[in-house]
Each structure stands twice: as structure tokens, then as C-alpha cells.
Motif scaffolding. Structure first.
Motif, PDB file in Angstrom:
ATOM      1  N   PHE A 147      -7.629   4.677   0.158  1.00 37.18           N
ATOM      2  CA  PHE A 147      -6.939   5.905  -0.225  1.00 37.18           C
ATOM      3  C   PHE A 147      -5.442   5.782   0.072  1.00 37.18           C
ATOM      4  CE2 PHE A 147      -6.100  10.602   0.528  1.00 37.18           C
ATOM      5  CZ  PHE A 147      -6.064  10.900  -0.818  1.00 37.18           C
ATOM      6  N   THR A 148      -5.121   5.213   1.233  1.00 36.79           N
ATOM      7  CA  THR A 148      -3.710   5.029   1.573  1.00 36.79           C
ATOM      8  C   THR A 148      -3.037   4.101   0.564  1.00 36.79           C
ATOM      9  OG1 THR A 148      -4.296   5.298   3.887  1.00 36.79           O
ATOM     10  CG2 THR A 148      -2.155   4.356   3.432  1.00 36.79           C
ATOM     11  N   SER A 149      -3.739   3.017   0.222  1.00 36.94           N
ATOM     12  CA  SER A 149      -3.178   2.101  -0.783  1.00 36.94           C
ATOM     13  C   SER A 149      -2.957   2.824  -2.103  1.00 36.94           C
ATOM     14  CB  SER A 149      -4.115   0.921  -1.012  1.00 36.94           C
ATOM     15  OG  SER A 149      -4.450   0.326   0.201  1.00 36.94           O
ATOM     16  N   LEU A 150      -3.944   3.666  -2.476  1.00 38.30           N
ATOM     17  CA  LEU A 150      -3.826   4.402  -3.734  1.00 38.30           C
ATOM     18  C   LEU A 150      -2.641   5.358  -3.686  1.00 38.30           C
ATOM     19  CD1 LEU A 150      -7.550   5.178  -4.568  1.00 38.30           C
ATOM     20  CD2 LEU A 150      -5.911   4.128  -6.124  1.00 38.30           C
ATOM     21  N   LEU A 151      -2.519   6.097  -2.578  1.00 42.75           N
ATOM     22  CA  LEU A 151      -1.430   7.069  -2.477  1.00 42.75           C
ATOM     23  C   LEU A 151      -0.074   6.368  -2.558  1.00 42.75           C
ATOM     24  CD1 LEU A 151      -2.568   9.633   0.253  1.00 42.75           C
ATOM     25  CD2 LEU A 151      -2.340   9.998  -2.198  1.00 42.75           C
ATOM     26  N   ARG A 152       0.058   5.237  -1.816  1.00 42.07           N
ATOM     27  CA  ARG A 152       1.338   4.518  -1.842  1.00 42.07           C
ATOM     28  C   ARG A 152       1.627   3.988  -3.235  1.00 42.07           C
ATOM     29  NH1 ARG A 152       0.631   1.503   3.999  1.00 42.07           N
ATOM     30  NH2 ARG A 152       1.333   3.277   5.226  1.00 42.07           N
ATOM     31  N   ASN A 153       0.572   3.483  -3.849  1.00 46.91           N
ATOM     32  CA  ASN A 153       0.722   2.941  -5.199  1.00 46.91           C
ATOM     33  C   ASN A 153       1.175   4.030  -6.166  1.00 46.91           C
ATOM     34  OD1 ASN A 153       0.473   1.590  -7.634  1.00 46.91           O
ATOM     35  ND2 ASN A 153      -1.767   1.665  -7.646  1.00 46.91           N
ATOM     36  N   ILE A 154       0.475   5.185  -6.128  1.00 45.25           N
ATOM     37  CA  ILE A 154       0.768   6.236  -7.104  1.00 45.25           C
ATOM     38  C   ILE A 154       2.103   6.907  -6.805  1.00 45.25           C
ATOM     39  CG2 ILE A 154      -0.013   8.430  -8.064  1.00 45.25           C
ATOM     40  CD1 ILE A 154      -2.896   7.492  -7.242  1.00 45.25           C
ATOM     41  N   MET A 155       2.341   7.216  -5.515  1.00 41.47           N
ATOM     42  CA  MET A 155       3.517   8.010  -5.205  1.00 41.47           C
ATOM     43  C   MET A 155       4.795   7.185  -5.211  1.00 41.47           C
ATOM     44  SD  MET A 155       1.833  10.432  -2.306  1.00 41.47           S
ATOM     45  CE  MET A 155       3.024  11.749  -2.387  1.00 41.47           C
ATOM     46  N   LEU A 156       4.735   5.967  -4.657  1.00 43.24           N
ATOM     47  CA  LEU A 156       5.969   5.200  -4.510  1.00 43.24           C
ATOM     48  C   LEU A 156       6.163   4.161  -5.601  1.00 43.24           C
ATOM     49  CD1 LEU A 156       5.763   4.637  -0.662  1.00 43.24           C
ATOM     50  CD2 LEU A 156       6.922   6.476  -1.886  1.00 43.24           C
ATOM     51  N   LYS A 157       5.038   3.624  -6.098  1.00 41.82           N
ATOM     52  CA  LYS A 157       5.144   2.479  -6.986  1.00 41.82           C
ATOM     53  C   LYS A 157       4.923   2.855  -8.442  1.00 41.82           C
ATOM     54  CE  LYS A 157       3.334  -2.175  -6.903  1.00 41.82           C
ATOM     55  NZ  LYS A 157       2.095  -2.892  -6.628  1.00 41.82           N
ATOM     56  N   GLY A 158       4.554   4.138  -8.681  1.00 47.94           N
ATOM     57  CA  GLY A 158       4.381   4.577 -10.050  1.00 47.94           C
ATOM     58  C   GLY A 158       2.997   4.369 -10.596  1.00 47.94           C
ATOM     59  N   GLY A 159       2.025   4.083  -9.723  1.00 49.01           N
ATOM     60  CA  GLY A 159       0.634   4.007 -10.156  1.00 49.01           C
ATOM     61  C   GLY A 159       0.307   2.781 -10.980  1.00 49.01           C
ATOM     62  N   ASP A 160       0.715   1.619 -10.498  1.00 46.49           N
ATOM     63  CA  ASP A 160       0.410   0.364 -11.178  1.00 46.49           C
ATOM     64  C   ASP A 160      -1.077   0.294 -11.519  1.00 46.49           C
ATOM     65  OD1 ASP A 160       0.569  -2.475 -11.881  1.00 46.49           O
ATOM     66  OD2 ASP A 160      -0.556  -2.742 -10.010  1.00 46.49           O
ATOM     67  N   PRO A 161      -1.430   0.166 -12.817  1.00 45.18           N
ATOM     68  CA  PRO A 161      -2.834   0.328 -13.252  1.00 45.18           C
ATOM     69  C   PRO A 161      -3.794  -0.649 -12.589  1.00 45.18           C
ATOM     70  CG  PRO A 161      -1.359   0.202 -15.135  1.00 45.18           C
ATOM     71  CD  PRO A 161      -0.536  -0.115 -13.934  1.00 45.18           C
ATOM     72  N   ALA A 162      -3.421  -1.911 -12.428  1.00 43.68           N
ATOM     73  CA  ALA A 162      -4.360  -2.897 -11.874  1.00 43.68           C
ATOM     74  C   ALA A 162      -4.744  -2.519 -10.454  1.00 43.68           C
ATOM     75  CB  ALA A 162      -3.728  -4.287 -11.897  1.00 43.68           C
ATOM     76  N   ALA A 163      -3.733  -2.208  -9.615  1.00 49.31           N
ATOM     77  CA  ALA A 163      -4.003  -1.834  -8.230  1.00 49.31           C
ATOM     78  C   ALA A 163      -4.775  -0.515  -8.190  1.00 49.31           C
ATOM     79  CB  ALA A 163      -2.701  -1.697  -7.456  1.00 49.31           C
ATOM     80  N   PHE A 164      -4.400   0.404  -9.090  1.00 47.85           N
ATOM     81  CA  PHE A 164      -5.058   1.712  -9.131  1.00 47.85           C
ATOM     82  C   PHE A 164      -6.543   1.545  -9.398  1.00 47.85           C
ATOM     83  CE2 PHE A 164      -6.458   5.365 -11.761  1.00 47.85           C
ATOM     84  CZ  PHE A 164      -6.304   6.376 -10.825  1.00 47.85           C
ATOM     85  N   ILE A 165      -6.858   0.743 -10.422  1.00 52.38           N
ATOM     86  CA  ILE A 165      -8.262   0.602 -10.811  1.00 52.38           C
ATOM     87  C   ILE A 165      -9.063  -0.109  -9.733  1.00 52.38           C
ATOM     88  CG2 ILE A 165      -9.802  -0.592 -12.433  1.00 52.38           C
ATOM     89  CD1 ILE A 165      -7.696   0.235 -14.602  1.00 52.38           C
TER      90      ILE A 165
END
Lengths: 308, 367
Positions: free
Chosen positions: B323-341
């Protein structure tokens, strides 16, 4: 009105692992009866009641509740019975209305029917406070009456009450028992457990339980006659030293029961002749009078006597 | 089914929103935690005393030093009469010292030997790491600004975190972690206590005396907490934005889906805890037994890469890590699709397994 007995229990046993909570119990209860379970804590009353409410499945033996068996794990039984546990079953942090709405939701009741039932039950228990009253703010007796109303919201045929009057005032206890009589007047069957002998006296029939077994069954009068076929006398030594007489009396032939009751003693004999013989040496200062045995005497004779 | 669920939801909300302690746990505690953790856990350091040692008239060196000061993190140290660079550190007059080549920075750089030495007081390792990272950034910026000057590669490691947080703004990086932590805490504690409370007070007997299926009771007891958990997630995300200016560079639906998967997982874990607890104290303890390792091994405070090999599997079983990885990815990195999925699938798998386990463990029995 349905026919057939409300309860038909044959050889019912309930085991938890190695522990047998209810052991080979058989009885039947007619519709409209007030049927009491009497026994010490841990005698198996609550387990028996929970099973008959469909909360537990019998380990062996059979039980028909309102003609229904446990083939579906107790689901259909749950629909026709109401259960009020000995713990407080309402939410203190909800209002009266919210509590009854939740009870109706649990039973998937149609809201308009639930509201109609609520009005009927409020009339039955004489509840006239607003629905927005917090349950926590109600007096103990009213809470119990409301818990009863909640358990009866779905109009069950058989109502199980597990120590419904523990911890409420004597006045509230009397009110609650008046309510139980009203309910059976409506054709419902009431199964109740209690610790109070005066309440047990009000039951149509009583099942006396000890260590999971049913040791006596009958109306209060039948139980008394069964336990004490002969006369019973109350002895009052008025503070006089009576040790010698008491030890002699304990060995007297035909003595059934001899137990202290406060400052007095109750002695029961097989027949009048045994009584006359035993009391021949009564100290002059003491008095003896014939009394009718109470349920408490029965309880002491049958339950504590068996443990001695 | 629908009536029962509705009744449960209305009842749970009425209870949760009436109880002042619950309101405190749900709404006030997260705000305080956001503020306290966001600031306290921040590894951002300012006012680093910087001294520079260079030959008089070395314009290039003076220019680089000015860039350090104007970055806002450094303040000029007052060296007094001391001239020995390491002496400055030892005496505590400076936290960091830049030592330029004696022949002059520009001349040395032109010859391809523009080595600048940075002395850092590493009494506090965290502080030293930050100083390193700042210096590295400033060097890179300086090199980019002045193409003629070739920045020498500093002899320290590259900090992965800089990718997401080029300004090294620590609250930005910490806050998503703290958000995850708060949502985790609130949902685990509330859910695990809610079922055990019913058992303790006796109201559970009312529930099981009704002809209900296990899943009806479980859904009724958990859906309200999933909703409350989501409301909590929205609250902390809004607070992160308002208090710390943490942006949401990715899509809002990504945030919603990630939060939903996470909240379902934690609510299921809370339910699981309540199936093995006899009373509310045990449930509370059980909650914390889960929470502490979950927080410590989530990458919120300590980088997961540094965990001992033996503990790594625990990290990959930790929903809070994903969840932390997801939040950082979405909020700071713009939600990179590969990491998100990949993170979302891991979380989804956990939600399903935790929920199935809770369902399998749940019994309608009493005592």
C-alpha cells in the motif's frame, strides 16, 4: 394454533470435546406451558436452552422444537423461537428504536410489519418512552422488558428466557413474571431458567438439573410430594444448646432430610410415626411445627443431597 | 440479505458516530498522527553549517559555495581563525566543509581533475546521508547550469529515493507512508475490537440466534468498517495535501482502488484477529502484534532493501508495504502503470486470502 408439543426431547446429549454439558435428557413441553429449568451454575441449563434455540446442534439424541428437527443445523428452529440470553442482549449505545430496527433487520422483517409488532409489544410490556431514548439510560427492569420485546419481535411460538431476572429489583422481577404469564396467555410457550425459588414456584412444571442430567421433573407440587412423601417439621431451638439432640436426630430412623434454614432447622420424615418417635426427646424450650416443604427444600434434598 | 446488511450498516454507523472515543480514533487521531509523524519522521535537515576552503580569488569555487548556501539547506559557518578543514568539523564550527583544489577549481576542472572534497560530520548518520544527498544534487545542478564545468563524480552512492523526490523534500516522501500506517491502524484496531465487543457484551447471542448465514454476519460486521476505512483514507489524503502539500500526480481512481484493496485486506485481518481473541484486550494485543512488524517492515521508516535476508519474505507478505508503495507511486510518481498493477495485484491477492481465511475461521458458536 399449531398442535403437538412445543418441545419433544429424547435422550438429548451435548458434548464439548470430552465434557458432557447435557447428558441424556428427555422431556416434553406442551404448548402454552411455562416450563422452568432449575439448577446450580454449570448444571447444563444454558447449554440445553441454547441447543433448543438452534444455536448448538445435539451430539446425540433427538429434539423436536415446535415439530422441527436439526436437519438444517437449527436454521428453521431459529425462525420460530425467541431467545433472550442471560447476558444483556441489547446495545446500550443505541436508542430503543435503533435496537428494535436492528433486531427486525436480523430477522429480515418487512419494515411495516416490524413497526406493527413493535407497537403491539410496547403495549404488552407497557413501554411508553420515546423511541429515541438511549437504552443505557433505562432502568434495569425496563431494559429486560425491552430485551424480551426484542426477542419476541418476530412473533416466535416458543420463547426461551435464560435467567431473565438476574440483577433486577424485586419489584421488576414481579412485573417481569406478570409479563411471562401474559405471554403464555397469548398461546406462546415459555421456557425459563432461574435461580429464584419464588419464580420457580410460578412455573407450570420444573426440570431440575444437576451436572448435565435431569434429576427431577414435574409441577412444583409434584416435586415437593416426590421429594417429601412424609411430613416436614420446622425446629426452633430458640438459642438453647441442642447439639446432643441434633446428633441423635440425625441418626433417627425414617429421617429423610435435615438441614439448617437460618436460625431454624427443617426435618423431613418418611411418615408420621417416624416423626413422632424422633421428636420424643425434643428439649422443652424448643418448638416444632409442621410446615409444607418449599421448593428450596426440594432443591436442597435433590441437588445438594446428591452431592453429599 | 439486503435487509440484514442494511440493518448492520445503520447500526454500526450509529454506534461508531455516536461514541466520542470512536470519533476520536476515526477522525482526530489520524490528523494528529499525520502532523506529528509527518514532521517528526521527516529526515529533512536545514541550517547545515557549511565552511569552504579555497585559494583567494578562486571565483569558480566561490560560485559553487554560493550555490550551496542559496539552496536553503546550508548556512555559512563562522570559521573564526581556524583554517584546518577537519579541525572545523572536530570543533563543531561546521557540519560540512568543502575543500577545493589549491590550484583553483576552474583550472583543475579544465584539466579534468576537478575534485572537490566534502567533509561531513557523520555523528548522526541520517544527517550525514542527507548532507551527502544535498551536495550531490547541488553538484549536478551546478554542472548542468555551467556546461563548461565538468562536475566530478562524488565518491558516494546513489540514493534511489531521489528519483521520486528530486527536491529531497522529506515530508513528501514520508507522508504517503504515514497515511498507509494510519489507515492500517484504524481499520485493524476497530474491526478486531468490534466483533469481540459483541461477544463480550452478549449481543453476539442476539445476532447468532437469528437464522443467518455466516457470510451475512461477516459482511454485515465488515462492510461498515470498509466504508469507514475508506473515509479515513480520503481524510488523510486530504490532510496530506492541505498540511504538507503532498500532490496526487496519478489518477484519483487509482488511489481509490488501491485504498479499497488495502482496507479490505486490513478489515479481513482485523476480523481474523477477532476470531482468535476471547475479549477486547486480546483483540487489541493481537492488533498490535500485527501492527508493529507491519509498520517496521513496510519501508515507511527504513528502506526495505536494507532488511536482513531472513526478514525479506515477511516484507513481501506485508500488505502495508504494497500500500505504501502504491501511495508513493500514485501520489509522487504519477501512478506508473507497471508498478501500479504489480503492487495492486499483490494487495488484491492478500485481500482475497485474508478474507477467505477470516471466513473459514468464523464460527457462530458461543463462549
Amino acid at each position: 394454533m399449531k398442535t403437538g408439543p412445543a418441545l419433544e426431547v429424547k435422550g438429548l446429549s451435548i458434548k464439548f470435546g470430552d465434557f458432557t454439558a447435557v447428558d441424556d435428557v428427555s422431556f416434553s413441553v406442551a404448548r402454552g406451558e411455562i416450563f422452568g429449568f432449575l439448577g446450580a451454575n454449570g448444571a447444563g441449563k444454558t447449554t440445553a436452552i441454547r441447543t433448543l434455540c438452534g444455536l448448538l446442534v445435539p451430539s446425540s439424541g433427538s429434539a423436536l422444537v415446535g415439530g422441527l428437527d436439526f436437519s438444517d443445523g437449527g436454521k428453521s428452529i431459529k425462525k420460530i423461537v425467541g431467545y433472550m440470553s442471560q447476558k444483556f442482549t441489547l446495545y446500550n449505545d443505541l436508542t430503543v428504536g435503533e435496537n428494535l430496527d436492528f433486531a427486525a433487520g436480523l430477522r429480515k422483517m418487512e419494515p411495516r410489519y416490524a413497526a406493527k409488532r413493535r407497537r403491539e409489544l410496547f403495549e404488552l410490556i407497557g413501554f411508553d418512552r420515546p423511541l429515541s431514548t438511549m437504552v443505557a439510560s433505562l432502568p434495569g427492569g425496563v431494559k429486560q422488558e425491552l430485551a424480551l420485546a426484542s426477542a419476541m419481535l418476530h412473533d416466535p411460538e416458543i420463547v426461551f428466557l435464560d435467567e431473565p431476572t438476574s440483577g433486577v429489583s424485586p419489584g421488576s422481577r414481579a412485573r417481569f413474571w406478570a409479563l411471562i404469564h401474559k405471554i403464555t396467555g397469548l398461546g406462546k410457550t415459555v421456557i425459563v431458567t432461574t435461580h429464584y425459588m419464588d419464580e420457580a414456584e410460578q412455573c407450570g412444571r420444573i426440570a431440575l438439573m444437576r451436572a448435565g442430567r435431569l434429576i427431577a421433573l414435574g409441577s412444583p407440587e409434584e416435586l415437593k410430594r416426590g421429594a417429601f412423601p412424609g411430613p416436614m417439621t420446622e425446629l426452633d431451638f430458640k438459642g438453647a444448646e441442642a447439639g446432643e439432640f441434633i446428633s441423635a436426630l440425625k441418626k433417627a430412623p425414617g429421617l429423610l432430610e435435615f438441614s439448617p434454614h437460618g436460625m431454624r432447622w427443617h426435618a423431613a420424615f418418611r411418615d408420621q410415626a417416624a416423626l413422632s418417635a424422633a421428636l420424643a426427646g425434643l428439649p422443652v424450650s424448643a418448638s416444632a411445627g409442621l410446615i409444607k416443604p418449599s421448593l428450596e427444600d426440594v432443591f436442597i434434598r435433590l441437588i445438594e443431597g446428591a452431592e453429599r | 440479505m439486503k435487509r440484514t446488511l442494511k440493518a448492520f450498516i445503520r447500526k454500526e454507523f450509529a454506534q461508531a458516530l455516536r461514541d466520542p472515543r470512536m470519533k476520536l480514533i476515526l477522525f482526530v487521531m489520524p490528523m494528529i498522527q499525520m502532523a506529528v509523524f509527518g514532521l517528526a519522521l521527516s529526515s529533512e535537515i536545514r541550517n547545515i553549517k557549511l565552511a569552504a576552503v579555497y585559494s583567494p580569488g578562486d571565483v569558480a569555487a566561490a560560485g559553487l559555495t554560493r550555490r550551496f548556501i542559496s539552496s536553503g539547506w546550508f548556512v555559512p559557518a563562522d570559521p573564526g581563525r581556524a583554517r584546518d578543514p577537519s579541525g572545523l568539523i572536530v570543533s563543531g564550527k561546521a557540519d560540512a566543509v568543502l575543500v577545493f583544489p589549491v590550484e583553483g577549481f576552474a583550472r583543475a576542472a579544465a584539466r579534468g581533475r576537478g575534485m572537490v572534497q566534502l567533509l561531513v560530520d557523520a555523528t548522526s548518520v541520517t544527517r550525514a546521508r542527507s548532507v551527502e544527498a544535498y551536495a550531490r544534487n547541488i553538484f549536478a545542478a551546478h554542472a548542468a547550469a555551467d556546461a563548461g564545468l565538468e562536475a566530478s563524480s562524488p565518491p558516494f552512492g546513489f540514493d534511489v529515493r531521489i528519483i521520486y523526490n528530486p527536491e529531497m523534500e522529506s515530508p513528501m516522501f514520508m507522508v504517503p507512508g504515514v497515511m498507509g500506517m494510519i489507515v492500517c491502524l484504524v481499520t485493524i484496531i476497530l474491526t478486531s475490537m468490534s466483533l469481540t465487543r459483541e461477544r463480550e457484551t452478549g449481543t453476539f447471542e442476539t445476532i447468532v440466534s437469528a437464522p443467518l448465514e455466516n457470510h451475512e454476519i461477516l459482511l454485515g460486521k465488515t462492510i461498515p468498517y470498509v466504508v469507514l476505512g475508506l473515509a479515513n483514507a480520503a481524510l488523510v489524503i486530504a490532510a496530506g495535501f492541505l498540511l504538507f502539500g503532498v500532490p496526487v500526480k496519478g489518477q484519483l481512481w487509482q488511489l481509490f482502488v488501491a485504498s479499497l484493496a488495502f482496507v479490505i485486506t486490513t478489515v479481513a485481518i482485523g476480523t481474523l484477529i477477532s476470531t482468535i481473541s476471547k475479549n477486547q484486550q486480546q483483540a487489541m494485543m493481537g492488533g498490535f502484534i500485527f501492527l508493529f512488524p507491519a509498520v517496521l517492515m513496510s519501508g515507511i521508516m527504513y528502506p526495505v532493501e536494507n532488511m536482513p535476508v531472513l526478514l525479506k519474505p515477511a516484507v513481501y507478505l506485508n500488505p502495508l508495504y504494497y500500500f505504501t508503495s502504491l501511495l508513493r507511486n500514485i501520489m509522487l510518481k504519477g501512478g506508473d502503470p507497471a508498478a501500479f498493477i504489480s503492487n495492486l495485484s499483490a494487495l488484491f491477492l492478500m485481500a482475497v486470502s485474508a478474507a477467505s481465511l477470516a471466513y473459514a475461521r468464523f464460527r457462530q458458536t458461543l463462549d
